[in-house]
Motif scaffolding. Structure first.
Motif, PDB file in Angstrom:
ATOM      1  N   ASP A  79      -2.697  10.278   3.051  1.00 61.04           N
ATOM      2  CA  ASP A  79      -1.529   9.472   2.686  1.00 61.04           C
ATOM      3  C   ASP A  79      -0.958   9.921   1.346  1.00 61.04           C
ATOM      4  O   ASP A  79       0.271  10.007   1.175  1.00 61.04           O
ATOM      5  CB  ASP A  79      -1.909   7.989   2.615  1.00 61.04           C
ATOM      6  CG  ASP A  79      -2.106   7.371   3.987  1.00 61.04           C
ATOM      7  OD1 ASP A  79      -1.650   7.963   4.980  1.00 61.04           O
ATOM      8  OD2 ASP A  79      -2.717   6.279   4.065  1.00 61.04           O
ATOM      9  N   ILE A 138      -6.789   8.135   3.446  1.00 62.53           N
ATOM     10  CA  ILE A 138      -6.212   7.817   2.133  1.00 62.53           C
ATOM     11  C   ILE A 138      -5.811   9.097   1.415  1.00 62.53           C
ATOM     12  O   ILE A 138      -4.724   9.186   0.833  1.00 62.53           O
ATOM     13  CB  ILE A 138      -7.209   6.992   1.299  1.00 62.53           C
ATOM     14  CG1 ILE A 138      -7.524   5.672   2.005  1.00 62.53           C
ATOM     15  CG2 ILE A 138      -6.655   6.733  -0.107  1.00 62.53           C
ATOM     16  CD1 ILE A 138      -8.618   4.855   1.345  1.00 62.53           C
ATOM     17  N   VAL A 153       0.809   4.218  -2.754  1.00 62.09           N
ATOM     18  CA  VAL A 153       0.612   5.621  -2.387  1.00 62.09           C
ATOM     19  C   VAL A 153       1.724   6.478  -2.985  1.00 62.09           C
ATOM     20  O   VAL A 153       1.462   7.540  -3.581  1.00 62.09           O
ATOM     21  CB  VAL A 153       0.597   5.792  -0.849  1.00 62.09           C
ATOM     22  CG1 VAL A 153       0.762   7.260  -0.458  1.00 62.09           C
ATOM     23  CG2 VAL A 153      -0.717   5.263  -0.268  1.00 62.09           C
ATOM     24  N   ALA A 183      -8.887   0.350  -0.252  1.00 61.62           N
ATOM     25  CA  ALA A 183      -7.954   1.469  -0.394  1.00 61.62           C
ATOM     26  C   ALA A 183      -7.138   1.353  -1.675  1.00 61.62           C
ATOM     27  O   ALA A 183      -6.873   2.353  -2.357  1.00 61.62           O
ATOM     28  CB  ALA A 183      -7.020   1.529   0.819  1.00 61.62           C
ATOM     29  N   TYR A 223       0.839  -1.204   0.000  1.00 61.58           N
ATOM     30  CA  TYR A 223       0.000   0.000   0.000  1.00 61.58           C
ATOM     31  C   TYR A 223       0.872   1.251   0.000  1.00 61.58           C
ATOM     32  O   TYR A 223       0.612   2.207  -0.748  1.00 61.58           O
ATOM     33  CB  TYR A 223      -0.913  -0.016   1.226  1.00 61.58           C
ATOM     34  CG  TYR A 223      -1.674   1.274   1.455  1.00 61.58           C
ATOM     35  CD1 TYR A 223      -2.819   1.583   0.714  1.00 61.58           C
ATOM     36  CD2 TYR A 223      -1.249   2.188   2.421  1.00 61.58           C
ATOM     37  CE1 TYR A 223      -3.516   2.763   0.928  1.00 61.58           C
ATOM     38  CE2 TYR A 223      -1.941   3.367   2.637  1.00 61.58           C
ATOM     39  CZ  TYR A 223      -3.072   3.643   1.890  1.00 61.58           C
ATOM     40  OH  TYR A 223      -3.758   4.826   2.107  1.00 61.58           O
ATOM     41  N   LEU A 271      -7.106   4.221  -4.551  1.00 64.53           N
ATOM     42  CA  LEU A 271      -5.885   4.853  -5.062  1.00 64.53           C
ATOM     43  C   LEU A 271      -5.874   4.836  -6.591  1.00 64.53           C
ATOM     44  O   LEU A 271      -5.501   5.821  -7.240  1.00 64.53           O
ATOM     45  CB  LEU A 271      -4.647   4.141  -4.529  1.00 64.53           C
ATOM     46  CG  LEU A 271      -4.302   4.362  -3.058  1.00 64.53           C
ATOM     47  CD1 LEU A 271      -3.142   3.454  -2.643  1.00 64.53           C
ATOM     48  CD2 LEU A 271      -3.962   5.815  -2.776  1.00 64.53           C
ATOM     49  N   TYR A 313      -7.689  -2.432   3.244  1.00 64.42           N
ATOM     50  CA  TYR A 313      -6.624  -2.282   2.262  1.00 64.42           C
ATOM     51  C   TYR A 313      -7.055  -2.662   0.845  1.00 64.42           C
ATOM     52  O   TYR A 313      -6.576  -2.079  -0.134  1.00 64.42           O
ATOM     53  CB  TYR A 313      -5.410  -3.111   2.667  1.00 64.42           C
ATOM     54  CG  TYR A 313      -4.523  -2.416   3.671  1.00 64.42           C
ATOM     55  CD1 TYR A 313      -3.628  -1.418   3.277  1.00 64.42           C
ATOM     56  CD2 TYR A 313      -4.570  -2.750   5.018  1.00 64.42           C
ATOM     57  CE1 TYR A 313      -2.805  -0.778   4.194  1.00 64.42           C
ATOM     58  CE2 TYR A 313      -3.738  -2.123   5.951  1.00 64.42           C
ATOM     59  CZ  TYR A 313      -2.869  -1.137   5.525  1.00 64.42           C
ATOM     60  OH  TYR A 313      -2.052  -0.502   6.435  1.00 64.42           O
TER      61      TYR A 313
END
Length: 325
Positions: A229, A226, A185, A312, A181, A316, A309
């Protein structure tokens, strides 16, 4: 630009030998309260939970999850629960989850009103949920199986994921997921122009909710983590969010949601949630984000309800697709 992703399914491709070795090493650092014996007793570990220390099997085989975050965690870690509650959506289990991964999971009722008899019938050796959801049912659930509860859901999702991983005996896999992750990111931030450019782009998340006011999401919720991040900026209005969660407005004040970019989702019927009324209004159409073509409708089940996750990772990807144009 091709973005890296941890891709939860990829966990299955990791050498079983390597994973087994890593998992055994992780288990070795946990508290042992027993060992396999001729009598059939299983090794256990002690997990710190919102309800105190709970002893669970080191390798639970029959897991029941009672919320969307716990379902995301289990599937991300390669564990298919025998039972799960469903969210209040027509799809039952959230629609962003791969159908082959949720196929065969027993539905044990609506999230807030789980069917305890159905749960007991599955003979689970572990139940995962949170105190905020089912703290009032802890005594009953604990009689069925060891029950691991986090304090809350949403904002502390990464910390909760680690608790879920410990309870499932999947710490090694959890590290792989978290590292993947972080890589994704970093790739998205780079693709959006780097940290300085990203920080200068202010983003709002708006949710239309049937039976409630319109929510402008603050900085203490799942989706906000998120955005943070990635390094995206947030408008000043988000600092007025109650408990950091959301600043609620009527359609007549929707212009307070204006930003460089606005994402919005809908929970429930578009008319009953005021989405139809609001997005058709002059206030909405005169927002800079609307006029600049920087308003994006997104899936509520993924962006708001998923909380994990796997969700997420998909978010993303959508952020990258929406903002790199």
């Amino acid at each position: 630009m091709t973005l890296r992703s941890f891709r939860p399914r990829a966990l299955a491709a990791v050498s079983l030998t390597a994973v087994a070795a890593l998992t055994l090493a992780a288990c070795g650092s946990s508290d042992d309260s027993g060992s396999d014996s001729a009598s059939g007793s299983a090794a256990t570990r002690t997990v710190k939970t919102a309800m105190g220390d709970v002893k669970v099997k080191k390798a639970p085989q029959r897991v029941v999850v009672l919320d969307t975050a716990e379902l995301d965690s289990a599937l991300t870690l390669g564990v298919k629960p025998v039972g799960a509650t469903h969210a209040d959506v027509t799809s039952g289990f959230l629609n962003y989850l791969p159908k082959d991964q949720v196929a065969g999971i027993e539905d044990v009722g609506q999230m807030m009103t789980p069917n305890l008899e159905a749960i007991a019938g599955l003979k689970p050796d572990l139940i995962l949920t949170s105190k905020i959801r089912h703290g009032d049912k802890y005594a009953e659930l604990s009689k069925i199986a060891p029950t691991v509860m986090t304090e809350n859901t949403g904002y502390p999702w990464k910390e909760n994921f680690q608790v879920h991983a410990e309870a499932l005996g999947k710490e090694a896999e959890a590290k792989m997921v978290a590292d993947g992750y972080a890589d994704h990111v970093a790739d998205v931030t780079k693709a959006l122009g780097g940290k300085e450019k990203v920080a200068a782009t202010e983003v709002n998340m708006v949710r239309f909710v049937e039976g409630a006011d319109i929510r402008i999401y603050g900085k203490k919720n799942y989706i906000a983590t998120i955005l943070a991040d990635v390094g995206l900026g947030r408008p000043a209005i988000t600092d007025q969010a109650k408990d950091g969660f959301s600043y609620d407005v009527s359609p007549e004040k929707i212009d307070l949601a204006d930003a460089d970019v606005v994402f919005h989702s809908t929970y429930g019927d578009p008319k009953k949630s005021k989405e139809t009324e609001t997005t058709g209004s002059g206030l909405w159409k005169n927002m800079d984000a609307v006029k600049n073509g920087k308003v994006f409708a997104v899936d509520d089940q993924l962006w708001i309800q998923g909380i994990g996750y796997t969700a997420a990772d998909k978010i993303l990807g959508e952020l990258h697709k929406s903002l790199v144009k």
